[in-house]
Write a protein that holds these residues in place. Sequence first.
Motif, PDB file in Angstrom:
ATOM      1  N   LEU A 135       0.650  -1.553  -0.409  1.00 55.06           N
ATOM      2  CA  LEU A 135      -0.213   0.259   0.415  1.00 55.06           C
ATOM      3  C   LEU A 135       0.894   1.105   0.291  1.00 55.06           C
ATOM      4  CD1 LEU A 135      -2.601  -1.123   2.379  1.00 55.06           C
ATOM      5  CD2 LEU A 135      -2.745  -0.747   0.530  1.00 55.06           C
ATOM      6  N   GLY A 136       2.394   0.892   0.228  1.00 57.43           N
ATOM      7  CA  GLY A 136       3.103   2.497   0.327  1.00 57.43           C
ATOM      8  C   GLY A 136       2.182   2.919   1.838  1.00 57.43           C
ATOM      9  N   ILE A 137       2.666   2.529   2.821  1.00 55.53           N
ATOM     10  CA  ILE A 137       2.033   2.950   3.989  1.00 55.53           C
ATOM     11  C   ILE A 137       3.158   2.813   5.330  1.00 55.53           C
ATOM     12  CG2 ILE A 137       0.767   3.501   5.426  1.00 55.53           C
ATOM     13  CD1 ILE A 137      -1.573   2.802   3.238  1.00 55.53           C
ATOM     14  N   ALA A 138       2.995   4.147   5.784  1.00 55.98           N
ATOM     15  CA  ALA A 138       4.575   3.653   6.986  1.00 55.98           C
ATOM     16  C   ALA A 138       2.829   2.590   8.000  1.00 55.98           C
ATOM     17  CB  ALA A 138       4.026   4.917   8.148  1.00 55.98           C
ATOM     18  N   PRO A 139       4.436   1.297   8.509  1.00 60.90           N
ATOM     19  CA  PRO A 139       4.009   0.328   8.822  1.00 60.90           C
ATOM     20  C   PRO A 139       3.146   0.829  10.772  1.00 60.90           C
ATOM     21  CG  PRO A 139       6.186   0.013   8.526  1.00 60.90           C
ATOM     22  CD  PRO A 139       5.987   1.265   8.482  1.00 60.90           C
ATOM     23  N   SER A 140       3.018   1.591  10.942  1.00 59.63           N
ATOM     24  CA  SER A 140       1.931   2.342  11.980  1.00 59.63           C
ATOM     25  C   SER A 140       0.921   2.382  11.848  1.00 59.63           C
ATOM     26  CB  SER A 140       3.269   3.846  13.124  1.00 59.63           C
ATOM     27  OG  SER A 140       3.559   3.962  11.569  1.00 59.63           O
ATOM     28  N   SER A 141       1.362   3.115  10.575  1.00 57.90           N
ATOM     29  CA  SER A 141       0.017   3.343   9.970  1.00 57.90           C
ATOM     30  C   SER A 141      -1.844   2.119  10.244  1.00 57.90           C
ATOM     31  CB  SER A 141      -0.038   4.006   8.825  1.00 57.90           C
ATOM     32  OG  SER A 141       0.427   5.327   9.339  1.00 57.90           O
ATOM     33  N   VAL A 142      -0.245   1.104   8.951  1.00 57.46           N
ATOM     34  CA  VAL A 142      -0.689  -0.345   8.709  1.00 57.46           C
ATOM     35  C   VAL A 142      -1.799  -0.496  10.355  1.00 57.46           C
ATOM     36  CG1 VAL A 142      -0.651  -2.807   8.575  1.00 57.46           C
ATOM     37  CG2 VAL A 142       0.494  -0.098   6.195  1.00 57.46           C
ATOM     38  N   THR A 143      -0.872  -0.587  11.242  1.00 56.28           N
ATOM     39  CA  THR A 143      -0.976  -1.026  12.242  1.00 56.28           C
ATOM     40  C   THR A 143      -2.489  -0.682  13.497  1.00 56.28           C
ATOM     41  OG1 THR A 143       0.769  -1.534  12.715  1.00 56.28           O
ATOM     42  CG2 THR A 143      -0.016  -1.888  15.030  1.00 56.28           C
ATOM     43  N   GLU A 144      -2.077   0.725  13.011  1.00 54.50           N
ATOM     44  CA  GLU A 144      -3.816   1.459  13.276  1.00 54.50           C
ATOM     45  C   GLU A 144      -5.400   0.929  12.442  1.00 54.50           C
ATOM     46  OE1 GLU A 144      -4.323   3.204  16.078  1.00 54.50           O
ATOM     47  OE2 GLU A 144      -2.159   2.310  17.212  1.00 54.50           O
ATOM     48  N   MET A 145      -5.073   1.043  11.524  1.00 55.94           N
ATOM     49  CA  MET A 145      -6.324   0.413  10.868  1.00 55.94           C
ATOM     50  C   MET A 145      -6.770  -1.310  10.794  1.00 55.94           C
ATOM     51  SD  MET A 145      -7.955   1.393   8.482  1.00 55.94           S
ATOM     52  CE  MET A 145      -7.956   2.687   7.006  1.00 55.94           C
ATOM     53  N   VAL A 146      -5.267  -1.868  10.720  1.00 56.26           N
ATOM     54  CA  VAL A 146      -5.620  -3.336  11.157  1.00 56.26           C
ATOM     55  C   VAL A 146      -6.270  -3.670  11.819  1.00 56.26           C
ATOM     56  CG1 VAL A 146      -4.992  -5.446  11.754  1.00 56.26           C
ATOM     57  CG2 VAL A 146      -4.022  -4.245   9.423  1.00 56.26           C
ATOM     58  N   LYS A 147      -6.190  -2.850  13.349  1.00 60.20           N
ATOM     59  CA  LYS A 147      -6.347  -2.883  14.654  1.00 60.20           C
ATOM     60  C   LYS A 147      -8.187  -2.235  14.422  1.00 60.20           C
ATOM     61  CE  LYS A 147      -2.548  -2.097  17.765  1.00 60.20           C
ATOM     62  NZ  LYS A 147      -2.560  -0.446  18.505  1.00 60.20           N
ATOM     63  N   LYS A 148      -8.520  -0.943  13.449  1.00 63.13           N
ATOM     64  CA  LYS A 148      -9.972  -1.046  13.451  1.00 63.13           C
ATOM     65  C   LYS A 148     -10.426  -1.757  12.310  1.00 63.13           C
ATOM     66  CE  LYS A 148      -8.436   4.044  13.335  1.00 63.13           C
ATOM     67  NZ  LYS A 148      -8.614   5.359  12.448  1.00 63.13           N
ATOM     68  N   LEU A 149     -10.291  -2.659  11.946  1.00 62.17           N
ATOM     69  CA  LEU A 149     -10.875  -3.803  11.172  1.00 62.17           C
ATOM     70  C   LEU A 149     -11.092  -4.687  12.003  1.00 62.17           C
ATOM     71  CD1 LEU A 149      -8.271  -3.452   7.717  1.00 62.17           C
ATOM     72  CD2 LEU A 149     -11.290  -2.499   7.835  1.00 62.17           C
ATOM     73  N   ALA A 150     -10.190  -4.927  13.241  1.00 62.98           N
ATOM     74  CA  ALA A 150     -10.649  -6.272  13.245  1.00 62.98           C
ATOM     75  C   ALA A 150     -11.275  -6.179  14.373  1.00 62.98           C
ATOM     76  CB  ALA A 150      -9.197  -6.119  13.981  1.00 62.98           C
ATOM     77  N   ALA A 151     -11.678  -4.629  14.904  1.00 63.44           N
ATOM     78  CA  ALA A 151     -12.175  -4.398  15.983  1.00 63.44           C
ATOM     79  C   ALA A 151     -14.284  -4.170  15.113  1.00 63.44           C
ATOM     80  CB  ALA A 151     -12.284  -2.841  16.263  1.00 63.44           C
ATOM     81  N   ALA A 152     -13.949  -4.127  13.686  1.00 65.85           N
ATOM     82  CA  ALA A 152     -15.375  -4.439  12.668  1.00 65.85           C
ATOM     83  C   ALA A 152     -15.740  -5.186  12.525  1.00 65.85           C
ATOM     84  CB  ALA A 152     -14.636  -3.218  11.034  1.00 65.85           C
ATOM     85  N   GLY A 153     -14.628  -6.531  13.255  1.00 63.48           N
ATOM     86  CA  GLY A 153     -15.126  -7.660  11.976  1.00 63.48           C
ATOM     87  C   GLY A 153     -14.839  -7.875  11.110  1.00 63.48           C
ATOM     88  N   LEU A 154     -14.335  -7.241  10.394  1.00 65.89           N
ATOM     89  CA  LEU A 154     -13.575  -7.679   8.966  1.00 65.89           C
ATOM     90  C   LEU A 154     -12.452  -7.965   8.922  1.00 65.89           C
ATOM     91  CD1 LEU A 154     -14.642  -4.177   7.775  1.00 65.89           C
ATOM     92  CD2 LEU A 154     -16.185  -6.137   7.525  1.00 65.89           C
ATOM     93  N   VAL A 155     -11.185  -7.842   9.743  1.00 68.16           N
ATOM     94  CA  VAL A 155     -10.158  -9.194   9.672  1.00 68.16           C
ATOM     95  C   VAL A 155      -9.945  -9.768  10.975  1.00 68.16           C
ATOM     96  CG1 VAL A 155      -9.026  -7.879   8.030  1.00 68.16           C
ATOM     97  CG2 VAL A 155      -8.428  -7.430  10.811  1.00 68.16           C
ATOM     98  N   SER A 156      -9.371 -10.822  10.520  1.00 67.50           N
ATOM     99  CA  SER A 156      -9.023 -11.236  12.315  1.00 67.50           C
ATOM    100  C   SER A 156      -7.053 -10.930  12.045  1.00 67.50           C
ATOM    101  CB  SER A 156      -9.118 -12.771  12.128  1.00 67.50           C
ATOM    102  OG  SER A 156      -8.152 -13.671  11.547  1.00 67.50           O
ATOM    103  N   HIS A 157      -6.731 -10.723  13.573  1.00 65.06           N
ATOM    104  CA  HIS A 157      -5.194 -10.310  13.431  1.00 65.06           C
ATOM    105  C   HIS A 157      -4.695 -10.646  14.897  1.00 65.06           C
ATOM    106  CE1 HIS A 157      -1.734  -7.815  13.959  1.00 65.06           C
ATOM    107  NE2 HIS A 157      -1.643  -7.713  13.018  1.00 65.06           N
ATOM    108  N   VAL A 158      -3.922 -10.815  14.852  1.00 65.29           N
ATOM    109  CA  VAL A 158      -2.691 -11.185  16.183  1.00 65.29           C
ATOM    110  C   VAL A 158      -1.469 -10.187  16.129  1.00 65.29           C
ATOM    111  CG1 VAL A 158      -3.758 -12.584  16.824  1.00 65.29           C
ATOM    112  CG2 VAL A 158      -1.610 -13.617  16.135  1.00 65.29           C
ATOM    113  N   PRO A 159      -1.044  -9.495  17.527  1.00 70.49           N
ATOM    114  CA  PRO A 159       0.326  -8.754  17.086  1.00 70.49           C
ATOM    115  C   PRO A 159       1.288  -9.657  16.126  1.00 70.49           C
ATOM    116  CG  PRO A 159      -0.675  -8.839  19.441  1.00 70.49           C
ATOM    117  CD  PRO A 159      -1.836  -9.579  18.714  1.00 70.49           C
TER     118      PRO A 159
END
Length: 210
Positions: A33-57
């Motif tokens: 995506l050409g995005i900073a890893p920190s930004s990806v971490t935050e978005m993945v958390k939001k997507l997981a909270a919305a039930g769209l992805v599963s992810h562990v640290p």
Amino acid sequence: MASPAADDYLKTVYAHTEWQDSPITPSQLAAKLGIAPSSVTEMVKKLAAAGLVSHVPYGAVRLTTEGEARALQMVRRHRLIETWLVQEFDYSWDEVHDEAEVLEHTISDRLLEGIDSRLGHPRFDPHGDAIPDAAGAVVRTPFVLLADAAVGHIGRVLRVADTDPELLRALEKSGLDVGVLITVTDGRSLIDGVPVDLPDRAPDVVWITA
């Protein structure tokens, strides 16, 4: 969680495992995506909270059933638009990706279905990627990456990765296109029986029938 950014994440996660089995990691997602890893971490958390992805640290990112359904909707939009641009506006296959990235977020569902109908409900885009139908169903032929095909293997080109326009132009110049018959050799490959010199990176971006 409706936003173009979220849709781009889901589409990228889906596409990563479409032609191979290893799930995507956050670092790979950031690179694609050409995005900073920190930004990806935050978005993945939001997507997981919305039930769209599963992810562990520090683990892989996987789509949930709901996330996959939404990703397929975006994939359908993107690939129908690419096909539309090639068939109706004479774009070449190396020009459509970026245009589709913009248009997929702006056209209405009504226009999308009109495009699908006008094109005759195509099953594949110009690069050979399967276009999901309106219900999200995808039909795919058994495949092998050209780099993994044994010498002597004969198969039709199913798909060419669309991420590098310059490489697409080089492949087109060599005669390679979706649907051509390719014979794997230990020297010059054969396309429809004719010896050709493929670009060095071709084996890593071309998939053929298994």
